[in-house]
Design a protein around this motif. Structure first.
Motif, PDB file in Angstrom:
ATOM      1  N   ARG A  32      40.803  -0.504   8.152  1.00 47.87           N
ATOM      2  CA  ARG A  32      39.726   0.252   7.483  1.00 47.87           C
ATOM      3  C   ARG A  32      40.263   0.659   6.123  1.00 47.87           C
ATOM      4  NH1 ARG A  32      38.791   4.842  11.144  1.00 47.87           N
ATOM      5  NH2 ARG A  32      40.772   4.240  12.055  1.00 47.87           N
ATOM      6  N   ILE A  33      39.874  -0.077   5.103  1.00 46.15           N
ATOM      7  CA  ILE A  33      40.515   0.047   3.789  1.00 46.15           C
ATOM      8  C   ILE A  33      39.790   1.110   2.959  1.00 46.15           C
ATOM      9  CG2 ILE A  33      41.267  -1.239   1.759  1.00 46.15           C
ATOM     10  CD1 ILE A  33      40.523  -3.814   3.485  1.00 46.15           C
ATOM     11  N   PRO A  34      40.451   2.248   2.693  1.00 45.55           N
ATOM     12  CA  PRO A  34      39.802   3.260   1.853  1.00 45.55           C
ATOM     13  C   PRO A  34      39.749   2.750   0.412  1.00 45.55           C
ATOM     14  CG  PRO A  34      41.740   4.135   3.020  1.00 45.55           C
ATOM     15  CD  PRO A  34      41.797   2.648   3.106  1.00 45.55           C
ATOM     16  N   CYS A  35      38.553   2.702  -0.157  1.00 43.39           N
ATOM     17  CA  CYS A  35      38.397   2.125  -1.502  1.00 43.39           C
ATOM     18  C   CYS A  35      38.125   3.184  -2.556  1.00 43.39           C
ATOM     19  CB  CYS A  35      37.251   1.115  -1.503  1.00 43.39           C
ATOM     20  SG  CYS A  35      37.531  -0.253  -0.374  1.00 43.39           S
ATOM     21  N   GLN A  36      37.659   4.346  -2.118  1.00 40.23           N
ATOM     22  CA  GLN A  36      37.220   5.382  -3.054  1.00 40.23           C
ATOM     23  C   GLN A  36      38.408   6.156  -3.607  1.00 40.23           C
ATOM     24  OE1 GLN A  36      33.573   6.418  -2.656  1.00 40.23           O
ATOM     25  NE2 GLN A  36      33.816   7.240  -4.699  1.00 40.23           N
ATOM     26  N   ARG A  37      38.316   6.587  -4.863  1.00 44.61           N
ATOM     27  CA  ARG A  37      39.298   7.520  -5.419  1.00 44.61           C
ATOM     28  C   ARG A  37      38.538   8.686  -6.020  1.00 44.61           C
ATOM     29  NH1 ARG A  37      41.780   5.649  -9.915  1.00 44.61           N
ATOM     30  NH2 ARG A  37      41.116   3.494 -10.027  1.00 44.61           N
ATOM     31  N   GLN A  38      38.832   9.887  -5.526  1.00 49.47           N
ATOM     32  CA  GLN A  38      38.122  11.073  -5.982  1.00 49.47           C
ATOM     33  C   GLN A  38      36.621  10.758  -6.049  1.00 49.47           C
ATOM     34  OE1 GLN A  38      41.821  10.817  -6.416  1.00 49.47           O
ATOM     35  NE2 GLN A  38      41.432  10.696  -8.599  1.00 49.47           N
ATOM     36  N   ASP A  39      35.949  11.172  -7.134  1.00 52.27           N
ATOM     37  CA  ASP A  39      34.510  10.899  -7.192  1.00 52.27           C
ATOM     38  C   ASP A  39      34.181   9.748  -8.145  1.00 52.27           C
ATOM     39  OD1 ASP A  39      35.276  12.205  -9.407  1.00 52.27           O
ATOM     40  OD2 ASP A  39      33.857  13.866  -9.246  1.00 52.27           O
ATOM     41  N   LEU A  40      35.148   8.850  -8.378  1.00 48.15           N
ATOM     42  CA  LEU A  40      34.887   7.707  -9.256  1.00 48.15           C
ATOM     43  C   LEU A  40      33.916   6.741  -8.581  1.00 48.15           C
ATOM     44  CD1 LEU A  40      38.477   6.826 -10.513  1.00 48.15           C
ATOM     45  CD2 LEU A  40      36.627   7.838 -11.834  1.00 48.15           C
ATOM     46  N   PRO A  41      33.048   6.080  -9.369  1.00 43.40           N
ATOM     47  CA  PRO A  41      32.172   5.087  -8.755  1.00 43.40           C
ATOM     48  C   PRO A  41      32.988   3.947  -8.147  1.00 43.40           C
ATOM     49  CG  PRO A  41      31.854   5.181 -11.152  1.00 43.40           C
ATOM     50  CD  PRO A  41      32.854   6.237 -10.802  1.00 43.40           C
ATOM     51  N   CYS A  42      32.554   3.511  -6.971  1.00 42.01           N
ATOM     52  CA  CYS A  42      33.279   2.461  -6.252  1.00 42.01           C
ATOM     53  C   CYS A  42      32.331   1.277  -6.063  1.00 42.01           C
ATOM     54  CB  CYS A  42      33.732   3.015  -4.903  1.00 42.01           C
ATOM     55  SG  CYS A  42      34.437   1.784  -3.820  1.00 42.01           S
ATOM     56  N   GLU A  43      32.667   0.142  -6.660  1.00 38.50           N
ATOM     57  CA  GLU A  43      31.824  -1.050  -6.531  1.00 38.50           C
ATOM     58  C   GLU A  43      32.391  -1.946  -5.428  1.00 38.50           C
ATOM     59  OE1 GLU A  43      30.420  -4.990  -9.045  1.00 38.50           O
ATOM     60  OE2 GLU A  43      31.844  -3.587  -9.942  1.00 38.50           O
ATOM     61  N   VAL A  44      31.632  -2.081  -4.352  1.00 36.90           N
ATOM     62  CA  VAL A  44      32.088  -2.919  -3.233  1.00 36.90           C
ATOM     63  C   VAL A  44      31.693  -4.368  -3.528  1.00 36.90           C
ATOM     64  CG1 VAL A  44      31.889  -3.345  -0.762  1.00 36.90           C
ATOM     65  CG2 VAL A  44      31.924  -0.998  -1.623  1.00 36.90           C
ATOM     66  N   LEU A  45      32.631  -5.303  -3.360  1.00 31.05           N
ATOM     67  CA  LEU A  45      32.411  -6.702  -3.751  1.00 31.05           C
ATOM     68  C   LEU A  45      32.052  -7.603  -2.575  1.00 31.05           C
ATOM     69  CD1 LEU A  45      35.562  -6.999  -6.077  1.00 31.05           C
ATOM     70  CD2 LEU A  45      33.226  -6.392  -6.739  1.00 31.05           C
ATOM     71  N   VAL A  46      32.048  -7.052  -1.370  1.00 31.09           N
ATOM     72  CA  VAL A  46      31.778  -7.861  -0.174  1.00 31.09           C
ATOM     73  C   VAL A  46      30.647  -7.208   0.605  1.00 31.09           C
ATOM     74  CG1 VAL A  46      34.123  -8.788   0.047  1.00 31.09           C
ATOM     75  CG2 VAL A  46      33.572  -6.557   1.062  1.00 31.09           C
ATOM     76  N   GLU A  47      30.183  -7.901   1.641  1.00 31.72           N
ATOM     77  CA  GLU A  47      29.171  -7.298   2.510  1.00 31.72           C
ATOM     78  C   GLU A  47      29.500  -7.644   3.957  1.00 31.72           C
ATOM     79  OE1 GLU A  47      25.677 -10.579   1.926  1.00 31.72           O
ATOM     80  OE2 GLU A  47      25.866  -8.976   0.430  1.00 31.72           O
ATOM     81  N   PRO A  48      28.891  -6.934   4.901  1.00 29.15           N
ATOM     82  CA  PRO A  48      29.198  -7.237   6.299  1.00 29.15           C
ATOM     83  C   PRO A  48      29.003  -8.729   6.585  1.00 29.15           C
ATOM     84  CG  PRO A  48      27.933  -5.220   6.155  1.00 29.15           C
ATOM     85  CD  PRO A  48      27.966  -5.799   4.762  1.00 29.15           C
TER      86      PRO A  48
END
Ligand code: SF4
Ligand code: SF4
Length: 421
Positions: A32-48
């Motif tokens: 379970r890879i945490p991608c977020q840092r603080q409140d920066l926008p996080c763009e996910v590049l994959v989908e289920p």
């Protein structure tokens, strides 16, 4: 850029001590890879359902990529707790056990590369740095023109406990190389480490003749990084303030190693080198942990004493976070896991204050911890602020010396959290 001693064997030196070797963990079935840092926008590049390879980017946060450490299929994308209990966008990947990797583009040297090109390559590899101030803050590398004047080594610097006469393991040479890369990016910077240096650390840092120890480090095995930043900056930092704003770049040895591997081997920052120690495990040591692995899985590899384990702290002993459960994932901010057995755990008694004044005497920023804690207990946050609670560096000394067993640190932390949220 690799040290001149890289790969050479000195007959006069002893072999690499066992406790400086890097140990593997059993690969987990799911990360379970945490991608977020603080409140920066996080763009996910994959989908289920997306099939990913080891080393493939799955998200980008604040310009730095986050990569999958295993090959497999994306199972879920959701907001989940990181290992400090902070909700973070998380990509869940089912490990297919095949270990199929993206192709890594190696380089043999950086002659001819500009600082901007090096910086871009490190960002693409997901290199970040961390700063602990109550919680762990994760920052992208500052740009080469950011005016960084100090590289501050922190993390488990004080835990490198070899005798100093032994042969440095290969990963130390990667650390040295990574630090040199940082000097290429920030040529004006000096190197400082913030703890009483162990003999092994002295050997490592003898590669940098101008490196110095902070005078305030004394015999401290691991001075909290915030104190070190404040000592260099010459003033207290407010909670949540970035050391980068002071033009100080905190970096751990493992981040320096990741920088070497990212730049020269083309390897994304997808595994974390973690020191696991304490009496709660039979096999303490340095573990190479894929991002997103549960803390519990790491402890199983370290042969956890299941019936005796009473407390697990992520981060340093003085300023780390006690985790409420072990099914929380390792992220880029985790550099050590400390384990404690029942007879080592302190339980707060919270008896009546006897006004002995010890909490005031030990407070380095001259606060009145007892008074602030009393305000916090009554949820009078403004009064706590007037008493200077935001200057508290959460060293924990007041709680440690209190004969009444009052949870002073917890109450001060609560007040700080309420005031900045
Ligand atoms: S934790 Fe206690 S001793 Fe440490 S700075 Fe805060 S009030 Fe002072
Ligand atoms: S150390 Fe504990 S008992 Fe002594 S004054 Fe502070 S809160 Fe009260």
């Amino acid at each position: 850029m690799i040290s001149s001693t890289f790969g050479k064997h000195d007959e006069k030196k002893q072999s690499v001590p066992h406790d400086l070797e890097i140990l593997p963990v059993t690969l987990p079935p799911v990360v379970r890879i945490p991608c977020q840092r603080q409140d920066l926008p996080c763009e996910v590049l994959v989908e289920p359902g997306t099939r990913v390879l080891r080393g493939q980017p799955v998200a980008v946060t604040g310009g730095a990529a986050v990569h999958s450490p295993v090959s497999g299929r994306v199972k879920q994308i959701a907001v989940m707790d990181n290992c400090e209990g902070v909700p973070a966008t998380t990509v869940v990947v089912e490990n297919d056990g095949l270990g199929e990797s993206v192709e890594l583009s190696k380089i043999t040297g950086i002659n001819g590369m500009t600082a901007a090109e090096i910086y871009e390559r490190l960002n693409a590899a997901g290199i970040v740095i961390t700063f602990v101030d109550g919680t762990t803050f994760v920052y992208g590398l500052p740009s080469p023109g950011a005016g960084i004047h100090t590289l501050l080594l922190h993390g488990w610097v004080g835990a490198l406990n070899g005798s100093g006469g032994e042969e440095l393991p290969p990963w130390f040479h990667e650390v040295i190389s990574g630090l040199r890369v940082l000097f290429t990016l920030y040529p004006e910077a000096g190197l400082v480490w913030h703890s009483h240096p162990s003999p092994t650390l002295k050997t490592l840092l003898s590669e940098f003749p101008k490196a110095r120890t902070l005078p305030g480090a004394g015999n401290s095995p691991d001075m909290p990084v915030k104190w070190a930043v404040e000592e260099i900056a010459g003033r207290p930092l407010e909670r949540g303030a970035s050391p980068l704003a002071e033009e100080i770049l905190p970096v751990t040895l493992q981040q320096a190693r990741a920088i070497h591997r990212a730049l020269f081997l083309g390897e994304p920052y997808m595994e974390q080198l973690i020191l696991v120690e304490g009496n709660g495990v039979r096999r303490p040591g340095y573990y190479q942990v894929p991002l997103g692995t549960d803390l519990g899985e790491v402890l199983i590899s370290a042969e956890v004493k299941e019936t005796e384990l009473a407390k697990v702290v992520v981060g340093c002993a003085l300023n780390g976070t006690s985790v409420p459960r072990l099914d929380l994932p390792v992220g880029k901010g985790v550099f050590s896991i400390l384990t404690f057995c029942e007879d080592e755990v302190f339980h707060y008694l919270d008896r009546a204050c006897i006004h002995c004044g010890r909490c005031y005497q030990v407070c380095q920023v001259k606060l009145l911890p007892q008074r602030i804690a009393a305000y916090a207990a009554r949820q009078n946050w403004e009064a706590a602020k007037v008493e200077g609670v935001l200057l508290c560096n959460e060293c924990g000394r007041c709680s440690y010396v209190c004969p009444a067993g009052k949870p002073l640190l917890q109450l001060l932390r609560l007040a700080k959290k309420m005031l900045v949220s």
